[in-house]
Design a protein around this motif. Structure first.
Motif, PDB file in Angstrom:
ATOM      1  N   GLU A  59       0.882  -1.156   0.000  1.00 30.90           N
ATOM      2  CA  GLU A  59       0.000   0.000   0.000  1.00 30.90           C
ATOM      3  C   GLU A  59       0.921   1.208   0.000  1.00 30.90           C
ATOM      4  N   ASP A 102     -12.799   6.416   0.308  1.00 29.89           N
ATOM      5  CA  ASP A 102     -12.321   5.309   1.153  1.00 29.89           C
ATOM      6  C   ASP A 102     -10.800   5.352   1.293  1.00 29.89           C
ATOM      7  N   THR A 103     -10.134   5.856   0.288  1.00 28.27           N
ATOM      8  CA  THR A 103      -8.668   5.708   0.215  1.00 28.27           C
ATOM      9  C   THR A 103      -7.918   7.045   0.233  1.00 28.27           C
ATOM     10  N   CYS A 104      -8.655   8.134   0.377  1.00 32.68           N
ATOM     11  CA  CYS A 104      -8.014   9.456   0.423  1.00 32.68           C
ATOM     12  C   CYS A 104      -8.554  10.217   1.631  1.00 32.68           C
ATOM     13  N   ARG A 105      -7.759  11.146   2.157  1.00 32.98           N
ATOM     14  CA  ARG A 105      -8.324  12.122   3.097  1.00 32.98           C
ATOM     15  C   ARG A 105      -8.550  13.412   2.335  1.00 32.98           C
ATOM     16  N   ARG A 128       1.532  11.542   1.622  1.00 33.48           N
ATOM     17  CA  ARG A 128       0.947  12.518   2.562  1.00 33.48           C
ATOM     18  C   ARG A 128       1.451  13.925   2.254  1.00 33.48           C
ATOM     19  N   ILE A 162       1.431   5.041   0.362  1.00 30.71           N
ATOM     20  CA  ILE A 162       0.727   6.172   0.979  1.00 30.71           C
ATOM     21  C   ILE A 162       1.530   7.452   0.786  1.00 30.71           C
ATOM     22  N   ALA A 193      -1.694  13.536   9.368  1.00 28.58           N
ATOM     23  CA  ALA A 193      -3.017  13.093   9.824  1.00 28.58           C
ATOM     24  C   ALA A 193      -2.918  11.603  10.153  1.00 28.58           C
ATOM     25  N   GLY A 194      -3.975  11.069  10.725  1.00 29.48           N
ATOM     26  CA  GLY A 194      -4.110   9.623  10.919  1.00 29.48           C
ATOM     27  C   GLY A 194      -2.916   8.976  11.590  1.00 29.48           C
ATOM     28  N   SER A 195      -2.468   7.855  11.006  1.00 31.30           N
ATOM     29  CA  SER A 195      -1.423   7.059  11.660  1.00 31.30           C
ATOM     30  C   SER A 195      -0.093   7.802  11.735  1.00 31.30           C
ATOM     31  N   PHE A 196       0.145   8.732  10.797  1.00 33.89           N
ATOM     32  CA  PHE A 196       1.397   9.507  10.837  1.00 33.89           C
ATOM     33  C   PHE A 196       1.429  10.366  12.108  1.00 33.89           C
ATOM     34  N   ASP A 226      -3.926  13.223   2.292  1.00 32.85           N
ATOM     35  CA  ASP A 226      -3.128  12.019   2.040  1.00 32.85           C
ATOM     36  C   ASP A 226      -3.973  11.015   1.275  1.00 32.85           C
ATOM     37  N   PHE A 227      -3.352   9.959   0.782  1.00 27.86           N
ATOM     38  CA  PHE A 227      -4.107   8.920   0.066  1.00 27.86           C
ATOM     39  C   PHE A 227      -3.253   7.673  -0.076  1.00 27.86           C
ATOM     40  N   LYS A 228      -3.942   6.592  -0.416  1.00 25.31           N
ATOM     41  CA  LYS A 228      -3.296   5.284  -0.577  1.00 25.31           C
ATOM     42  C   LYS A 228      -3.479   4.810  -2.019  1.00 25.31           C
ATOM     43  N   ARG A 270     -14.771   6.033  10.111  1.00 27.54           N
ATOM     44  CA  ARG A 270     -13.793   5.482  11.052  1.00 27.54           C
ATOM     45  C   ARG A 270     -13.955   6.100  12.437  1.00 27.54           C
TER      46      ARG A 270
HETATM   47  P1  TMP Z   1      -3.430   6.303   7.800  1.00 35.15           P
HETATM   48  O1  TMP Z   1      -3.148   7.690   8.277  1.00 35.15           O
HETATM   49  O2  TMP Z   1      -4.464   5.592   8.616  1.00 35.15           O
HETATM   50  O3  TMP Z   1      -2.170   5.504   7.638  1.00 35.15           O
HETATM   51  O4  TMP Z   1      -4.068   6.426   6.334  1.00 35.15           O
HETATM   52  C1  TMP Z   1      -3.388   7.080   5.298  1.00 35.15           C
HETATM   53  C2  TMP Z   1      -4.262   7.110   4.051  1.00 35.15           C
HETATM   54  O5  TMP Z   1      -4.462   5.816   3.532  1.00 35.15           O
HETATM   55  C3  TMP Z   1      -5.653   7.678   4.278  1.00 35.15           C
HETATM   56  O6  TMP Z   1      -5.969   8.537   3.192  1.00 35.15           O
HETATM   57  C4  TMP Z   1      -6.572   6.491   4.273  1.00 35.15           C
HETATM   58  C5  TMP Z   1      -5.839   5.494   3.417  1.00 35.15           C
HETATM   59  N1  TMP Z   1      -5.999   4.116   3.888  1.00 35.15           N
HETATM   60  C6  TMP Z   1      -6.514   3.155   3.033  1.00 35.15           C
HETATM   61  O7  TMP Z   1      -6.862   3.451   1.897  1.00 35.15           O
HETATM   62  N2  TMP Z   1      -6.615   1.879   3.492  1.00 35.15           N
HETATM   63  C7  TMP Z   1      -6.239   1.496   4.732  1.00 35.15           C
HETATM   64  O8  TMP Z   1      -6.368   0.320   5.078  1.00 35.15           O
HETATM   65  C8  TMP Z   1      -5.695   2.509   5.604  1.00 35.15           C
HETATM   66  C9  TMP Z   1      -5.254   2.145   6.993  1.00 35.15           C
HETATM   67  C10 TMP Z   1      -5.595   3.791   5.136  1.00 35.15           C
END
Ligand code: TMP
Ligand code: ASP
Length: 241
Positions: A90, A196-199, A94, A92, A98-101, A175-177, A220
């Motif tokens: 995956e 689902d995959t972007c902020r 940024r 990512i 945000a989020g996990s970072f 951010d996005f994945k 979430r």
């Molecule tokens: P995170 O901050 O939780 O690591 O997420 C970073 C970005 O990745 C956020 O835009 C959401 C996306 N993401 C996914 O598409 N799938 C996932 O399983 C996770 C954890 C995050």
């Protein structure tokens, strides 16, 4: 093109074979999960929005020179894509913390970076998609050195294009994945690009204490207005057409 047997069912999509061995059909569901499937729910209409939005983004990126898996939209929820072999990373990108970072490094959400960052997670549900670096990915034979370099370049190019695109819709791309696949010897952009995959934050709210999320963080984090956020993003996308 018609669906044949189901090849795979993921958390948000199903994949079907077609009569063409080079192509599959992706079918988007309304199912939503978070925290590696621990939290489950439904976001009504999400499958339609994510399908159509992903296709819009893929077409735009193709036009700008990014190779993708996109072939043809069949209907609201179904799209023909190239049958790729997914690279189990995956990717990512940024622009703002945000989020996990923010959690991992102890920086407040909304802290802007002077340059975008990239990180990889190893796509492995059993392990909880752990953070991984390029050397680890090489050691585990997840991708070659050339593939990792190509993926990095493509991911940053996608960021430049998408950041600019969403700016015009009054949305900050935080951010996005991304996921990539191998198709006939070439690395192509695969999977989806959606809330689902972007902020996505309402423009200009990232540096305030309270930003407005227009993405899956509303699900979430139990913020409410989940469907409204997906609809709002889609409205801005289609108004801009
Ligand atoms: P995170 O901050 O939780 O690591 O997420 C970073 C970005 O990745 C956020 O835009 C959401 C996306 N993401 C996914 O598409 N799938 C996932 O399983 C996770 C954890 C995050
Ligand atoms: N889709 C992921 C899962 O259920 C997580 C997420 O998007 O937050 O594991």
């Amino acid at each position: 093109m018609e669906k044949k047997e189901q090849l795979y069912e993921g958390k948000a999509k199903k994949v079907y074979a077609t009569e063409n061995p080079d192509y599959v059909i992706v079918s988007y569901k309304d199912d939503a999960t978070a925290f590696n499937g621990l939290k489950k729910g439904t976001i009504v209409g999400k499958g339609v929005i994510n399908n159509k939005m992903t296709n819009m983004m893929m077409k735009m990126l193709e036009k700008k020179g990014v190779p993708t898996h996109f072939v043809e939209e069949i209907d609201d929820r179904n799209t023909v894509v190239k049958k790729v072999q997914i690279v189990p990373l995956e990717v990512i990108i940024r622009n703002v913390a945000a989020g996990s970072f923010s959690k991992r490094y102890g920086v407040p959400e909304g802290t802007a970076f002077s340059a975008p960052t990239i990180e990889f997670s190893y796509k492995n549900d059993e392990l909880g998609d752990p953070l991984i670096n390029g050397y680890h990915a090489l050691a585990l034979n997840l991708a070659t050195k050339d593939e990792i370099e190509t993926i990095k370049k493509m991911a940053f190019a996608v960021n430049d294009i998408m950041k600019e695109f969403f700016k015009h819709l009054n949305i900050d791309l935080i951010d996005f994945k991304l996921e990539f696949g191998r198709y006939k010897g070439q690395i192509v952009l695969a999977d989806e690009i959606s809330p689902d995959t972007c902020r996505f934050w309402e423009a200009g709210t990232w540096d305030t204490t309270k930003h407005t999320s227009l993405d899956k963080d509303r699900f979430r984090r139990d913020l409410g207005g989940v469907e409204d956020a997906y609809n709002e993003i889609f409205k801005r996308l289609t108004e801009g057409e």
